[in-house]
Design a protein around this motif. Structure first.
Motif, short mmCIF file in Angstrom:
data_model
loop_
_atom_site.label_atom_id
_atom_site.label_comp_id
_atom_site.label_asym_id
_atom_site.label_seq_id
_atom_site.Cartn_x
_atom_site.Cartn_y
_atom_site.Cartn_z
N LYS A 73 0.81 -1.20 0.15
CA LYS A 73 -0.11 -0.06 -0.05
C LYS A 73 0.71 1.11 0.03
O LYS A 73 0.16 2.27 -0.31
CB LYS A 73 -1.03 -0.08 1.18
N ASN A 74 2.34 1.21 0.20
CA ASN A 74 3.06 2.33 0.23
C ASN A 74 4.21 1.97 -0.53
O ASN A 74 5.42 1.97 0.25
CB ASN A 74 3.11 2.75 1.63
N GLU A 130 -4.94 -5.05 -4.08
CA GLU A 130 -3.79 -5.07 -3.04
C GLU A 130 -2.82 -3.69 -3.19
O GLU A 130 -2.24 -3.61 -2.40
CB GLU A 130 -2.95 -6.26 -3.25
N ASN A 131 -3.04 -3.01 -4.55
CA ASN A 131 -2.15 -1.87 -4.38
C ASN A 131 -2.81 -0.75 -4.59
O ASN A 131 -4.01 -1.02 -4.99
CB ASN A 131 -0.84 -2.16 -5.63
N VAL A 132 -2.40 0.34 -4.34
CA VAL A 132 -2.83 1.82 -4.44
C VAL A 132 -3.13 2.25 -5.88
O VAL A 132 -2.01 2.21 -6.59
CB VAL A 132 -2.53 2.59 -3.53
#
Length: 245
Positions: A48-49, A69-71
């Protein structure tokens, strides 16, 4: 091809397909399998970061991300500079397609087909017409479960369990009073790390419920990981049967 994976289960899949740590040049801190291989791969943050600048410095040929799962903003920023494959896996058909795509892209079609065949065989053996009802908890404070449009729901269904919250979407918050009707309450090892103490706590509120800790990776890691879970799923079903239902 130099690849960065932003998804733990896909990192494992890439190694299982035969890639090396010279080809997989970046991963998230949550990419923990296979242990001996990932330790040699540069960590580029969490799912996420992600560290955009670090990724830029590695100059990958391909980045593999996931819609859930990802931004989104991170993925869109990376797409300005690199080729990004955004995956979206909600069921076993999606998983089969993912392996086919990766197999063709990486010239590992035969290996990908072997994994797909193994996964198909596993779930064929697990088919059951007598399903036990369950709820699958992924978070505490507040308690959160999984809806019928998730990959976890699909795996529960294919292993012989009926999700009592299948009519809800994504990851809804639920209350203890709503948990009373299921045959089983499954407490997942991830993303919240449920442990025995959490079983004991919930059991005090639901003394008649049958509560089991389950392996979150087995239910939520798509890709090749499913091919390694046959014994786990069989043992879980046997354990459930021994509880007298």
């Amino acid at each position: 091809m130099k690849i960065i994976s932003l998804v733990p289960s896909i990192t494992e899949t890439l190694f299982d397909l035969g890639l090396t740590d010279e080809e997989i040049i970046g991963r998230t801190k949550f990419c923990i399998h296979p242990e001996n291989s990932v330790k040699n791969v540069t960590v580029i943050g969490g799912t996420k970061n992600v560290n955009i600048e670090k990724i830029k410095s590695l100059k990958p040929d391909l980045i593999i991300a996931n819609k859930e799962e990802n931004v989104r903003e991170d993925v869109e920023e990376l797409q300005k500079y690199f080729k990004v494959l955004v995956t979206d896996v909600s069921n076993l058909e999606d998983n089969k397609y993912l392996l086919e795509v990766l197999g063709k892209l990486l010239n590992k079609e035969e290996t990908a087909e072997k994994y797909n065949s193994k996964i198909e065989e596993i779930f064929k053996d697990l088919q059951s017409s007598n399903k036990k009802t369950c709820e699958y908890l992924i978070w505490k404070n507040p308690y959160m479960t999984i809806g019928g449009d998730t990959f976890i729901h699909e795996i529960l269904d294919k292993t012989g369990f009926e999700n009592i919250f299948k009519d809800r979407k994504r990851y809804p918050e639920i209350y203890v009073d709503e948990m009373k009707t299921a045959d089983f309450i499954f407490l997942s090892s991830e993303p919240f790390p449920f442990q025995q103490k959490h079983i004991d706590e919930l059991q005090n509120e639901l003394p008649d419920s049958k509560i089991i800790l389950v392996d979150g990776e087995a239910f939520s890691w798509y890709g090749t990981h499913l091919a390694k879970c046959a014994d786990y799923f069989k043992d879980l079903k046997n354990s459930a049967n021994k509880k007298g239902l």
